[in-house]
Scaffold this active site. Sequence first.
Site, short mmCIF file in Angstrom:
data_model
loop_
_atom_site.label_atom_id
_atom_site.label_comp_id
_atom_site.label_asym_id
_atom_site.label_seq_id
_atom_site.Cartn_x
_atom_site.Cartn_y
_atom_site.Cartn_z
N ASP A 111 43.81 14.33 28.40
CA ASP A 111 44.47 14.47 29.76
C ASP A 111 45.49 13.53 30.07
O ASP A 111 45.28 12.43 29.61
CB ASP A 111 43.16 14.28 30.74
CG ASP A 111 43.60 15.15 32.09
OD1 ASP A 111 43.69 16.08 32.32
OD2 ASP A 111 44.32 14.15 33.04
N GLU A 155 48.37 11.92 33.16
CA GLU A 155 49.08 12.09 34.47
C GLU A 155 50.27 11.99 34.46
O GLU A 155 51.01 10.95 33.53
CB GLU A 155 48.33 11.03 35.58
CG GLU A 155 46.64 10.96 35.75
CD GLU A 155 46.24 12.51 36.24
OE1 GLU A 155 46.89 13.02 37.08
OE2 GLU A 155 45.21 12.90 35.83
N HIS A 171 41.81 13.69 38.86
CA HIS A 171 43.06 13.36 38.90
C HIS A 171 43.47 11.89 38.27
O HIS A 171 44.61 11.37 38.53
CB HIS A 171 43.73 13.55 40.23
CG HIS A 171 43.57 14.96 40.70
ND1 HIS A 171 44.04 16.18 39.99
CD2 HIS A 171 43.19 15.53 41.88
CE1 HIS A 171 43.87 17.06 40.59
NE2 HIS A 171 43.40 16.73 41.70
N ASP A 200 39.16 12.96 34.05
CA ASP A 200 39.49 14.48 33.95
C ASP A 200 39.16 14.94 32.27
O ASP A 200 38.38 15.96 32.07
CB ASP A 200 40.87 14.94 34.25
CG ASP A 200 40.98 15.04 35.69
OD1 ASP A 200 39.88 15.05 36.36
OD2 ASP A 200 41.96 15.51 36.17
#
Length: 453
Positions: free
Chosen positions: A7, A9, A145, A150
């Site tokens: 994951d 960001e 998030h 996540d």
Amino acid sequence: MEFAIVDIETTGGSPRGAGITEIAVLIHDGVQIVTEWQTLINPEQQIPGYITGLTGIDNNMVRSAPTFSEIAEELWELLDDRVFVAHSVNFDFGFIREAFLKMGKVLNSQKLCTVRLSRKVFPGLGSYSLGRICESQKIPILARHRAMGDAKATALLFDQMIRDRQNIIFSSLKRNAGETFLPPHFPLTKFKQIPEACGVYYMLNTKGKVIYVGKALNIRERFKGHFSGQVLPQLKQQLKTEVVDLQWQLTGTEFMALLFETLEIKRLWPTYNSALKMPKTLWGLFHYQDGSGYYRFQVAKVSKNLRPLETFFSSEEANQFLKSGIETYQLCQKLSGLRKVTCQVLQDETCLGACNSSENPLTYNERVEDFIQGIKKSKKDLMLNLPGREEGENAYCYFEGGMLSRYSYLKSPDFPDPNDLETVPKVPETFYILRQYIHQIDAAKIRVFSLTN
């Protein structure tokens, strides 16, 4: 076989323009998680305020964090020879692959998308967002998030699926499964129904609203290209998350597909068709008589009060058209507004002396009139006879003043009465399409009608 559950960001939605701010990777050996790894990343660009509001990651947090190039070797070791797993996998994979490409390394991992897997393992859910799926399966997300929060939730979801429905996991890894490029909410069964033929296609969202209209010689390949190649890079990720269905119309020829695409974009105003939604500035070719009696030309923007001899979608196109007429009729480039000095200075043999008054106005104006009459004759109404969508069928298109006004698909080899064709709104862009393709159409397939008033 091992799986790298990932994951990230980011600072935005496009791998081409945005940067990565955080990465988490969990290695799953098919039975359990064996390795955890995470880091903040300095994206080498500002983090927008709304991203900080969503993730909690701000510019101060990443200022002293390593750049992607500084952790690239360690990350490569984690991902290499492992299956890349993520929720909406093409988003995470696209960013990481793009970052490696900038360093000259190509990441070609096999991919698994937990959105697509969840649709098979847990059918009938109203939403397949990570939050909703985890809620339905009572999987906690400790830091929503954020990359590790996540990633751990995705890993727990994946662990549950590989234990309970291992056959689905491994069948999805087959090379011919054909699913990895598809949007997460677009079913493979629907993709297999898409024709490999020429036509117009419509992408729909969950509300059944058309969000994109396109044309293609091969609709299936074109649809695939939106999500597997570099077509529409700025819209790619957004379209992937929104499109759930596809509809289409076969057209028989690329010319008809172009016309249909233009008409449908103007009719539906889809969200992602920005090009034809923007109002276009029309340019015109105007003429007037100067104080010495010579006819002159000028290329200028079209206004409501002035009627041009001909219209164009750019000044470059208008000037090129004018140059062609100048060469054909031996006109003067200075009197036509294309140069400031007399033609003799540049030894232009096209001009016969009008710009220095060595050719009288009457003789010069006769050739100008011939050019003008040629333009007016080209504005006659036309009907085209084109191949249809199937054997024995023809497409008939009627153009008034260069713009499509009527069309029909008929099983008749003869030109029909224009009034028997279906009426459509006149769209200026169809005039441009006609001008592009008319020279490719057999003269026997074109019928000329009376002059348009």
